[in-house]
Write a protein that holds these residues in place. Structure first.
Motif, PDB file in Angstrom:
ATOM      1  N   VAL A 255       7.652   4.937   4.904  1.00  0.00           N
ATOM      2  CA  VAL A 255       8.126   4.356   3.648  1.00  0.00           C
ATOM      3  C   VAL A 255       7.722   2.882   3.577  1.00  0.00           C
ATOM      4  N   ARG A 256       7.747   2.217   4.713  1.00  0.00           N
ATOM      5  CA  ARG A 256       7.302   0.811   4.755  1.00  0.00           C
ATOM      6  C   ARG A 256       5.827   0.702   4.362  1.00  0.00           C
ATOM      7  N   LEU A 257       5.000   1.656   4.777  1.00  0.00           N
ATOM      8  CA  LEU A 257       3.589   1.647   4.393  1.00  0.00           C
ATOM      9  C   LEU A 257       3.429   1.824   2.883  1.00  0.00           C
ATOM     10  N   ILE A 258       4.228   2.714   2.303  1.00  0.00           N
ATOM     11  CA  ILE A 258       4.185   2.902   0.850  1.00  0.00           C
ATOM     12  C   ILE A 258       4.554   1.608   0.141  1.00  0.00           C
ATOM     13  N   SER A 259       5.610   0.963   0.610  1.00  0.00           N
ATOM     14  CA  SER A 259       6.061  -0.285   0.006  1.00  0.00           C
ATOM     15  C   SER A 259       4.994  -1.370   0.119  1.00  0.00           C
ATOM     16  N   ALA A 260       4.329  -1.446   1.267  1.00  0.00           N
ATOM     17  CA  ALA A 260       3.269  -2.436   1.462  1.00  0.00           C
ATOM     18  C   ALA A 260       2.114  -2.176   0.504  1.00  0.00           C
ATOM     19  N   PHE A 261       1.741  -0.909   0.353  1.00  0.00           N
ATOM     20  CA  PHE A 261       0.649  -0.561  -0.561  1.00  0.00           C
ATOM     21  C   PHE A 261       1.008  -0.935  -1.994  1.00  0.00           C
ATOM     22  N   ARG A 262       2.226  -0.626  -2.399  1.00  0.00           N
ATOM     23  CA  ARG A 262       2.651  -0.908  -3.780  1.00  0.00           C
ATOM     24  C   ARG A 262       2.604  -2.395  -4.091  1.00  0.00           C
ATOM     25  N   SER A 263       3.119  -3.220  -3.189  1.00  0.00           N
ATOM     26  CA  SER A 263       3.237  -4.643  -3.491  1.00  0.00           C
ATOM     27  C   SER A 263       1.932  -5.402  -3.309  1.00  0.00           C
ATOM     28  N   LYS A 264       1.047  -4.909  -2.443  1.00  0.00           N
ATOM     29  CA  LYS A 264      -0.179  -5.662  -2.157  1.00  0.00           C
ATOM     30  C   LYS A 264      -1.408  -5.143  -2.878  1.00  0.00           C
ATOM     31  N   PHE A 265      -1.356  -3.894  -3.375  1.00  0.00           N
ATOM     32  CA  PHE A 265      -2.532  -3.337  -4.029  1.00  0.00           C
ATOM     33  C   PHE A 265      -2.283  -2.884  -5.471  1.00  0.00           C
ATOM     34  N   GLU A 266      -1.033  -2.689  -5.842  1.00  0.00           N
ATOM     35  CA  GLU A 266      -0.743  -2.274  -7.215  1.00  0.00           C
ATOM     36  C   GLU A 266      -0.361  -3.450  -8.095  1.00  0.00           C
ATOM     37  N   LEU A 267      -0.084  -4.596  -7.498  1.00  0.00           N
ATOM     38  CA  LEU A 267       0.182  -5.820  -8.235  1.00  0.00           C
ATOM     39  C   LEU A 267      -0.986  -6.779  -8.041  1.00  0.00           C
ATOM     40  N   GLU A 268      -1.131  -7.697  -8.964  1.00  0.00           N
ATOM     41  CA  GLU A 268      -2.239  -8.658  -8.858  1.00  0.00           C
ATOM     42  C   GLU A 268      -1.969  -9.632  -7.711  1.00  0.00           C
ATOM     43  N   ASN A 269      -2.801  -9.567  -6.714  1.00  0.00           N
ATOM     44  CA  ASN A 269      -2.658 -10.433  -5.545  1.00  0.00           C
ATOM     45  C   ASN A 269      -4.065 -10.814  -5.088  1.00  0.00           C
ATOM     46  N   GLU A 270      -4.461 -12.031  -5.414  1.00  0.00           N
ATOM     47  CA  GLU A 270      -5.836 -12.455  -5.169  1.00  0.00           C
ATOM     48  C   GLU A 270      -6.204 -12.436  -3.694  1.00  0.00           C
ATOM     49  N   ASP A 271      -5.304 -12.935  -2.850  1.00  0.00           N
ATOM     50  CA  ASP A 271      -5.604 -12.996  -1.416  1.00  0.00           C
ATOM     51  C   ASP A 271      -5.819 -11.600  -0.832  1.00  0.00           C
ATOM     52  N   PHE A 272      -4.909 -10.691  -1.152  1.00  0.00           N
ATOM     53  CA  PHE A 272      -5.028  -9.350  -0.600  1.00  0.00           C
ATOM     54  C   PHE A 272      -6.184  -8.580  -1.234  1.00  0.00           C
ATOM     55  N   TYR A 273      -6.481  -8.890  -2.478  1.00  0.00           N
ATOM     56  CA  TYR A 273      -7.613  -8.214  -3.107  1.00  0.00           C
ATOM     57  C   TYR A 273      -8.914  -8.583  -2.391  1.00  0.00           C
ATOM     58  N   ARG A 274      -9.118  -9.865  -2.162  1.00  0.00           N
ATOM     59  CA  ARG A 274     -10.362 -10.313  -1.535  1.00  0.00           C
ATOM     60  C   ARG A 274     -10.433  -9.905  -0.062  1.00  0.00           C
ATOM     61  N   SER A 275      -9.293 -10.008   0.637  1.00  0.00           N
ATOM     62  CA  SER A 275      -9.301  -9.749   2.076  1.00  0.00           C
ATOM     63  C   SER A 275      -9.293  -8.269   2.424  1.00  0.00           C
ATOM     64  N   PHE A 276      -8.657  -7.455   1.577  1.00  0.00           N
ATOM     65  CA  PHE A 276      -8.469  -6.048   1.952  1.00  0.00           C
ATOM     66  C   PHE A 276      -8.964  -5.049   0.900  1.00  0.00           C
ATOM     67  N   ALA A 277      -8.649  -5.306  -0.378  1.00  0.00           N
ATOM     68  CA  ALA A 277      -9.024  -4.332  -1.410  1.00  0.00           C
ATOM     69  C   ALA A 277     -10.541  -4.193  -1.535  1.00  0.00           C
ATOM     70  N   ILE A 278     -11.236  -5.316  -1.560  1.00  0.00           N
ATOM     71  CA  ILE A 278     -12.703  -5.251  -1.685  1.00  0.00           C
ATOM     72  C   ILE A 278     -13.331  -4.507  -0.508  1.00  0.00           C
ATOM     73  N   PRO A 279     -12.982  -4.827   0.743  1.00  0.00           N
ATOM     74  CA  PRO A 279     -13.539  -4.048   1.858  1.00  0.00           C
ATOM     75  C   PRO A 279     -13.192  -2.561   1.794  1.00  0.00           C
ATOM     76  N   ILE A 280     -11.956  -2.231   1.388  1.00  0.00           N
ATOM     77  CA  ILE A 280     -11.559  -0.825   1.301  1.00  0.00           C
ATOM     78  C   ILE A 280     -12.360  -0.104   0.230  1.00  0.00           C
ATOM     79  N   LEU A 281     -12.487  -0.726  -0.951  1.00  0.00           N
ATOM     80  CA  LEU A 281     -13.239  -0.110  -2.038  1.00  0.00           C
ATOM     81  C   LEU A 281     -14.714   0.048  -1.666  1.00  0.00           C
ATOM     82  N   THR A 282     -15.249  -0.973  -1.035  1.00  0.00           N
ATOM     83  CA  THR A 282     -16.664  -0.934  -0.665  1.00  0.00           C
ATOM     84  C   THR A 282     -16.943   0.129   0.386  1.00  0.00           C
TER      85      THR A 282
END
Length: 420
Positions: A255-282
């Protein structure tokens, strides 16, 4: 050797001997007759609004150790420790959060329920939780990374989640996505480590801006001890671990993993987008071009899926390139439960009851009202839906990755997710 040189040598040796004597004495004797959990507010005189009361001289109720003062003076670190200013007359009012995450989720005061005597035996629950953790730490047949590591061998950088309040004798190991924002706020109020715009220590946890709550400069953590105590830092850590009340709050790992995903990838977060979302998407979406910013990604609906996030966690390259981010790093790696004997283990699933019990146990329940939980809190009942599209093999591997957190903190194995 001249008499003057001999005299200087004797002075140096004498000073070193006194330092070692004081440290060894303190370690053996401890805080003699100190009650680390006494509410200090009762001893403070009234003060007019807007004025910070004059700190009282140090008394036997102070949890700041004499050896702290001695070493601070000797090593010339000049650490200031103020007396406690507390008030309970200001009632918490509705506030508009400047944080996107808090605006989206909102606060829920309605969940604050008063426990009736006899409904829950909190002391028995704590005994069971601590006994379970100690039994598995001592169980030779149950192993996981870092279990057998000696405390002295834990790198300083891995001790940055242990927040210390010397004024009350409290150590809190914070776990992201487990009410840590509000507990950090409480630690700031208790330690008076942050001043408001009037230059007065915060008295209301919810008045502390979110960006200040998570600023590392707002907290004294174990990994900062080397600056204060130098070569004595590990010794001082052990003294405080022995004398202070240590607590932690945990949560169902999945459940903690779900919560982390929701807050860091479903909301606008520039730091997490650049550090994690871009590598994951790529890496996992076969996309060569992704939006360069979180805002553009959000407006175009481009974001990692939960399945891609799990794939990222299971990929051996992830840990090779950089350690897990604290929001999804295992609790045993953040808080070292087999090296630190925690006095209180709280759970997010019973946050209200556990918080009330802990504040009473620390004798600080009259100083302020603990901040409320979010309305849109990720619920355990969501677990099956979120993992329904995750391949069974991945779920089983993910469980092995977080098994120690499940076992140490008494969370049942999610058989329904691992066998279907």
């Amino acid at each position: 050797m001249t008499k003057s040189r001999l005299f200087c040598l004797l002075v140096v040796l004498g000073s070193v001997f006194m330092i070692l004597f004081i440290i060894v004495y303190w370690d053996n004797v401890g805080v003699a007759n100190f009650n680390l959990h006494t509410s200090f507010s009762k001893s403070l005189p009234p003060h007019s609004s807007g004025e910070h009361p004059t700190p009282l001289p140090s008394t036997e109720n102070s949890a700041v150790s004499d050896v702290d003062k001695f070493l601070d003076s000797f090593l010339n670190f000049g650490v200031t420790k103020n007396g406690l200013q507390s008030t309970k007359e200001e009632k918490l009012s509705t506030r508009k959060s400047t944080s996107l995450e808090e605006n989206v989720r909102g606060y829920d005061w309605s969940s604050r329920t008063k426990l009736e005597d006899g409904i829950l035996d909190q002391e028995l629950i704590q005994q069971e939780r601590k006994l379970n953790m100690r039994n598995f730490c001592d169980n030779s047949s149950f192993n996981f990374p870092t279990k057998h590591l000696d405390f002295d061998d834990i790198p300083n950088k891995d001790l940055d989640h242990l927040i210390v309040d010397d004024r009350h004798g409290i150590i809190y190991c914070y776990v992201p996505k487990v009410a840590c924002t509000n507990w950090k706020r409480v630690m700031i109020v208790l330690s008076e480590s942050l001043l408001d715009k009037k230059g007065v220590p915060y008295q209301d946890p919810l008045q502390i801006p979110r960006e200040d709550v998570h600023n590392t400069s707002s907290h004294l953590t174990f990994n900062k001890f080397w600056r204060r105590y130098g070569k004595f830092s590990r010794h001082m850590m052990k003294i405080k671990l022995k004398k202070y009340t240590k607590f932690i709050f945990v949560r169902d790992p999945f459940v903690r993993l779900i919560s982390a995903f929701r807050s860091k990838f479903e909301l606008e977060n520039e730091d997490f987008y650049r550090s994690f979302a871009i590598p994951i998407l790529t890496r996992y979406s076969n996309r060569t071009n992704v939006p360069p910013s979180a805002g553009e990604a959000l407006s175009s609906g481009t974001k990692p899926s939960f399945s891609q996030f799990i794939q990222y966690l299971l990929d051996v390259r992830t840990e090779e390139q950089r350690p897990f981010n604290e929001h999804w790093r295992q609790v045993y790696r953040l808080c070292h439960p087999c090296q630190i004997d925690y006095d209180f283990i709280g759970k997010l699933e019973t946050l209200d009851e556990d918080t009330s019990q802990l504040l009473r146990q620390l004798n600080i329940d009259s100083l302020f009202q603990f901040p409320p939980s979010y309305r849109n809190l990720t619920a355990s009942s969501w677990e099956e839906d979120w993992f329904s599209k995750i391949p069974l093999e991945w779920r089983q591997k993910l469980y092995k990755l977080f098994e120690a957190d499940f076992v140490l903190f008494g969370y049942p194995k999610p058989d329904i997710l691992l066998n279907v």
